[in-house]
Design a protein around this motif. Structure first.
Motif, PDB file in Angstrom:
ATOM      1  N   GLY A 192       0.698  -1.163  -0.532  1.00 15.68           N
ATOM      2  CA  GLY A 192       0.023   0.153  -0.057  1.00 15.68           C
ATOM      3  C   GLY A 192       1.088   1.305  -0.383  1.00 15.68           C
ATOM      4  O   GLY A 192       0.217   2.424  -0.528  1.00 15.68           O
ATOM      5  N   ALA A 193       2.155   1.067   0.763  1.00  9.76           N
ATOM      6  CA  ALA A 193       3.101   2.467   0.731  1.00  9.76           C
ATOM      7  C   ALA A 193       2.934   2.458  -0.707  1.00  9.76           C
ATOM      8  O   ALA A 193       3.576   3.944  -1.004  1.00  9.76           O
ATOM      9  N   ASP A 194       4.003   1.451  -1.116  1.00 12.97           N
ATOM     10  CA  ASP A 194       4.262   2.046  -3.277  1.00 12.97           C
ATOM     11  C   ASP A 194       3.227   2.914  -3.563  1.00 12.97           C
ATOM     12  O   ASP A 194       4.216   3.628  -4.227  1.00 12.97           O
ATOM     13  N   LEU A 195       1.900   1.907  -3.798  1.00 15.90           N
ATOM     14  CA  LEU A 195       0.895   2.494  -4.571  1.00 15.90           C
ATOM     15  C   LEU A 195       0.629   3.986  -3.508  1.00 15.90           C
ATOM     16  O   LEU A 195       0.377   4.966  -5.071  1.00 15.90           O
ATOM     17  N   THR A 196       0.618   3.721  -3.062  1.00 14.22           N
ATOM     18  CA  THR A 196       0.245   5.586  -2.530  1.00 14.22           C
ATOM     19  C   THR A 196       1.201   6.234  -2.910  1.00 14.22           C
ATOM     20  O   THR A 196       1.100   7.459  -3.658  1.00 14.22           O
ATOM     21  N   GLY A 197       3.054   5.425  -3.040  1.00  9.55           N
ATOM     22  CA  GLY A 197       3.405   6.918  -4.055  1.00  9.55           C
ATOM     23  C   GLY A 197       3.541   7.510  -5.590  1.00  9.55           C
ATOM     24  O   GLY A 197       3.447   8.069  -5.760  1.00  9.55           O
ATOM     25  N   ILE A 198       2.931   5.956  -5.827  1.00  8.71           N
ATOM     26  CA  ILE A 198       2.789   6.600  -6.949  1.00  8.71           C
ATOM     27  C   ILE A 198       1.553   7.217  -7.485  1.00  8.71           C
ATOM     28  O   ILE A 198       1.531   7.731  -8.303  1.00  8.71           O
ATOM     29  N   LEU A 199       0.468   7.302  -6.278  1.00 10.52           N
ATOM     30  CA  LEU A 199      -0.879   8.017  -6.714  1.00 10.52           C
ATOM     31  C   LEU A 199      -1.181   9.556  -6.113  1.00 10.52           C
ATOM     32  O   LEU A 199      -1.255   9.892  -6.762  1.00 10.52           O
ATOM     33  N   LEU A 200       0.774   9.840  -4.704  1.00 15.25           N
ATOM     34  CA  LEU A 200       0.606  11.437  -4.954  1.00 15.25           C
ATOM     35  C   LEU A 200       1.890  12.100  -6.106  1.00 15.25           C
ATOM     36  O   LEU A 200       0.888  12.924  -6.335  1.00 15.25           O
ATOM     37  N   ALA A 201       2.878  11.205  -6.480  1.00 15.64           N
ATOM     38  CA  ALA A 201       2.717  11.809  -7.637  1.00 15.64           C
ATOM     39  C   ALA A 201       2.530  12.211  -8.783  1.00 15.64           C
ATOM     40  O   ALA A 201       2.531  12.851  -9.820  1.00 15.64           O
ATOM     41  N   ARG A 202       0.768  11.300  -9.064  1.00 19.82           N
ATOM     42  CA  ARG A 202      -0.136  11.594 -10.130  1.00 19.82           C
ATOM     43  C   ARG A 202      -0.706  12.612  -9.888  1.00 19.82           C
ATOM     44  O   ARG A 202      -1.168  13.463 -10.704  1.00 19.82           O
ATOM     45  N   ALA A 203      -1.238  12.517  -8.858  1.00 18.42           N
ATOM     46  CA  ALA A 203      -2.412  13.898  -8.226  1.00 18.42           C
ATOM     47  C   ALA A 203      -1.663  14.965  -8.338  1.00 18.42           C
ATOM     48  O   ALA A 203      -2.502  16.202  -8.656  1.00 18.42           O
ATOM     49  N   ALA A 204      -0.235  15.534  -7.552  1.00 16.57           N
ATOM     50  CA  ALA A 204       0.121  16.180  -8.314  1.00 16.57           C
ATOM     51  C   ALA A 204       1.252  16.340  -8.954  1.00 16.57           C
ATOM     52  O   ALA A 204       1.367  18.016  -9.350  1.00 16.57           O
ATOM     53  N   GLY A 205       0.897  16.133  -9.919  1.00 15.90           N
ATOM     54  CA  GLY A 205       1.499  15.451 -11.236  1.00 15.90           C
ATOM     55  C   GLY A 205       3.178  16.337 -11.565  1.00 15.90           C
ATOM     56  O   GLY A 205       3.958  16.564 -12.063  1.00 15.90           O
ATOM     57  N   ARG A 206       3.753  15.547 -10.495  1.00 11.37           N
ATOM     58  CA  ARG A 206       4.971  15.712  -9.815  1.00 11.37           C
ATOM     59  C   ARG A 206       6.242  14.223  -9.664  1.00 11.37           C
ATOM     60  O   ARG A 206       5.749  13.672  -9.035  1.00 11.37           O
ATOM     61  N   PRO A 207       7.291  14.176  -9.777  1.00  7.53           N
ATOM     62  CA  PRO A 207       7.786  13.033  -8.777  1.00  7.53           C
ATOM     63  C   PRO A 207       7.678  12.936  -7.567  1.00  7.53           C
ATOM     64  O   PRO A 207       7.904  14.404  -7.073  1.00  7.53           O
ATOM     65  N   LEU A 208       7.834  12.016  -7.090  1.00  8.07           N
ATOM     66  CA  LEU A 208       7.340  11.237  -5.384  1.00  8.07           C
ATOM     67  C   LEU A 208       7.920  12.291  -4.566  1.00  8.07           C
ATOM     68  O   LEU A 208       7.884  13.249  -3.828  1.00  8.07           O
ATOM     69  N   GLU A 209       9.706  12.531  -4.919  1.00 10.76           N
ATOM     70  CA  GLU A 209      10.372  13.429  -3.585  1.00 10.76           C
ATOM     71  C   GLU A 209      10.399  14.883  -3.734  1.00 10.76           C
ATOM     72  O   GLU A 209      10.489  15.174  -3.094  1.00 10.76           O
ATOM     73  N   GLU A 210       9.814  15.364  -5.587  1.00 13.33           N
ATOM     74  CA  GLU A 210       9.728  16.396  -5.452  1.00 13.33           C
ATOM     75  C   GLU A 210       8.584  16.730  -4.495  1.00 13.33           C
ATOM     76  O   GLU A 210       8.170  17.700  -3.669  1.00 13.33           O
ATOM     77  N   VAL A 211       7.214  16.425  -4.904  1.00 11.52           N
ATOM     78  CA  VAL A 211       5.840  15.904  -3.175  1.00 11.52           C
ATOM     79  C   VAL A 211       6.188  15.936  -1.804  1.00 11.52           C
ATOM     80  O   VAL A 211       5.652  17.098  -1.023  1.00 11.52           O
ATOM     81  N   LEU A 212       7.597  15.158  -1.714  1.00 13.91           N
ATOM     82  CA  LEU A 212       7.695  15.015  -0.493  1.00 13.91           C
ATOM     83  C   LEU A 212       8.458  16.686   0.551  1.00 13.91           C
ATOM     84  O   LEU A 212       8.475  16.279   1.394  1.00 13.91           O
ATOM     85  N   ARG A 213       9.942  16.977  -1.055  1.00 19.47           N
ATOM     86  CA  ARG A 213      10.059  17.747  -0.710  1.00 19.47           C
ATOM     87  C   ARG A 213       9.598  19.072  -0.273  1.00 19.47           C
ATOM     88  O   ARG A 213       9.538  20.003   0.570  1.00 19.47           O
ATOM     89  N   GLU A 214       8.234  18.958  -1.562  1.00 19.30           N
ATOM     90  CA  GLU A 214       7.588  20.311  -0.960  1.00 19.30           C
ATOM     91  C   GLU A 214       6.767  20.346   0.152  1.00 19.30           C
ATOM     92  O   GLU A 214       6.567  21.083   0.648  1.00 19.30           O
ATOM     93  N   ARG A 215       6.006  19.082   0.192  1.00 15.22           N
ATOM     94  CA  ARG A 215       5.241  18.960   1.588  1.00 15.22           C
ATOM     95  C   ARG A 215       5.847  18.828   2.880  1.00 15.22           C
ATOM     96  O   ARG A 215       5.055  19.401   3.511  1.00 15.22           O
ATOM     97  N   ILE A 216       6.360  18.292   2.525  1.00 12.85           N
ATOM     98  CA  ILE A 216       7.009  17.642   4.083  1.00 12.85           C
ATOM     99  C   ILE A 216       9.231  17.931   4.622  1.00 12.85           C
ATOM    100  O   ILE A 216       8.878  19.030   5.509  1.00 12.85           O
TER     101      ILE A 216
END
Length: 403
Positions: A192-216
């Motif tokens: 579920g965590a790996d799938l969450t990572g893919i979902l976050l990237a698609r929802a934000a339209g950015r690579p996962l690391e950028e999503v994590l960096r911007e939000r957290i």
């Protein structure tokens, strides 16, 4: 008594015990943090690699493995707060590969014997590990679906970012497999965590690391937390070792220079991919204990943190689930974190939460005691149960409370 309601004399017991693990060669080195009411106690022992001369330092980098999961869950809550995701919407809109899932009629049956999923998978399912797929705690070959997983090309083994393809291909392969159980039926670890990572990237339209960096990561000043280590910091990365489950001998697993974390991965694993250091992860823990605030800045809302750190599993789900027998007798699961529901030892007040990383790390946050515990080593755990060093660390940290 020291600041923070911790006894200096009793912290000396902790120091002696941790030093003993290094002196006996059970771990090459470690960094340990006991933080209470703003007071931070740090222990640093050993070296970056077994038999090496480079000493462990407070800012040493470690592969935190499954301690990635809470960070990704926190980022998911940030996207929920922004309205980019909803907890109970089907994920099919952003992950169409997961639409119209088929489910095994029996776990030990042929992979072709399936039935339709009774409902779609939601973000809540991914965060609580109730999507119907995850790690099977059984010897290889116990079930036909284990062969199907291998045939799909999905990597099964200790975290290694060099083994997986880019996210779209990873998800395509995953979608060829049936679910093991109906969505919402039981807790199953990790996927579920790996799938969450893919979902976050698609929802934000950015690579996962950028999503994590911007939000957290950036709001918390977590500058050393990433899915790889740049060349100018690679000298701070500890060598990783696998621990033989019988002999306890350490076997080199991943070096610093030229290793799997020395370059950006094709697949940034939301379940086990991050590298971090003591002060970075301490900032993350302090934010959660601060109910979403850190250093005067709000990162998440109080309701988001409370929801994330609440046990969401039902008694029926607990009875059918677990990495080890009876795991959920005293324990529950929130969004990316384990939650203590019954106190059985010195450590772990009811309501404390956290998680471990299988490559040798563990983290606990205890709101009742205003306490963070963080242990970073480079020697892997050998089973889902925490090893003696983790159990001793937690016990000795709690016995040092003095107020």
């Amino acid at each position: 008594m020291s600041d923070g309601g911790l006894s200096e004399a009793r912290l000396a017991r902790l120091r002696t015990a941790l030093a003993g693990y290094v002196e006996r060669g059970e771990v090459p080195g470690l960094v340990a943090v006991v933080q209470r009411r703003g007071h931070v106690h740090i222990e640093v022992h050993g070296t970056l690699e077994a038999g090496g001369d480079e000493p462990m330092r407070r800012d040493t980098l470690f592969r935190i493995s499954s301690m990635t999961k809470p960070v990704v869950a926190a980022a998911a809550m940030a996207l929920v707060e922004e309205g980019l995701l909803r907890l109970d919407d089907p994920v099919d809109g952003l992950l169409p590969e997961l639409a119209d899932r088929r489910v095994l009629r029996a776990l030990d049956g042929p992979v072709e014997d399936t039935e339709p999923a009774r409902r779609p998978i939601t973000l809540r399912d991914l965060l609580t590990f109730r999507l119907g797929f995850g790690a099977l705690m059984a010897p290889p070959g116990s079930y036909p679906v284990q062969r199907a997983v291998l045939d799909s090309g999905l990597y099964v083994g200790p975290p290694d970012p060099s083994k997986d393809p880019e996210p779209d291909e990873w998800l395509r392969r995953f979608a060829t497999l049936p679910l093991l159980h109906q969505p919402g039926e039981r807790w199953m670890y990790h996927t579920g965590a790996d799938l969450t990572g893919i979902l976050l990237a698609r929802a934000a339209g950015r690579p996962l690391e950028e999503v994590l960096r911007e939000r957290i990561l950036d709001p918390l000043g977590m500058r050393d937390t990433a899915f790889s280590v740049p060349a100018d910091r690679i000298g701070r990365l500890a060598t990783s070792y696998l621990t033989d489950p019988v002999s306890g001998a350490l076997e080199p697993y991943d070096p610093a220079a030229g290793g799997s974390w020395s370059r950006p991965p094709a697949f940034p694993s939301g379940g086990a991919g991050l590298v971090s250091c003591a002060d970075d992860y301490l900032a993350f823990s302090r934010m959660l204990l601060g109910l979403g605030r850190h250093a005067g800045r709000r990162v998440l809302s109080r309701p988001a943190v409370e929801l994330m750190t609440t046990d969401h599993l039902t008694p029926a789900q607990k009875a059918a689930s677990g990495l080890v027998p009876d795991q959920f007798d005293t324990f529950g699961w929130g969004f990316g974190v384990g939650v203590t529901t019954t106190r059985t030892g010195l450590d772990g007040s009811v309501g404390s939460y956290g998680w471990d990383g299988g490559l040798g790390t563990c983290w606990t946050a205890d709101p009742r005691e205003e306490l963070t515990l963080l242990l970073l080593t480079q020697a892997s755990w050998t089973s889902p149960e925490p090893p003696p060093i983790a159990r001793d660390f937690r016990t000795l940290a709690y016995q040092a409370i003095d107020d």
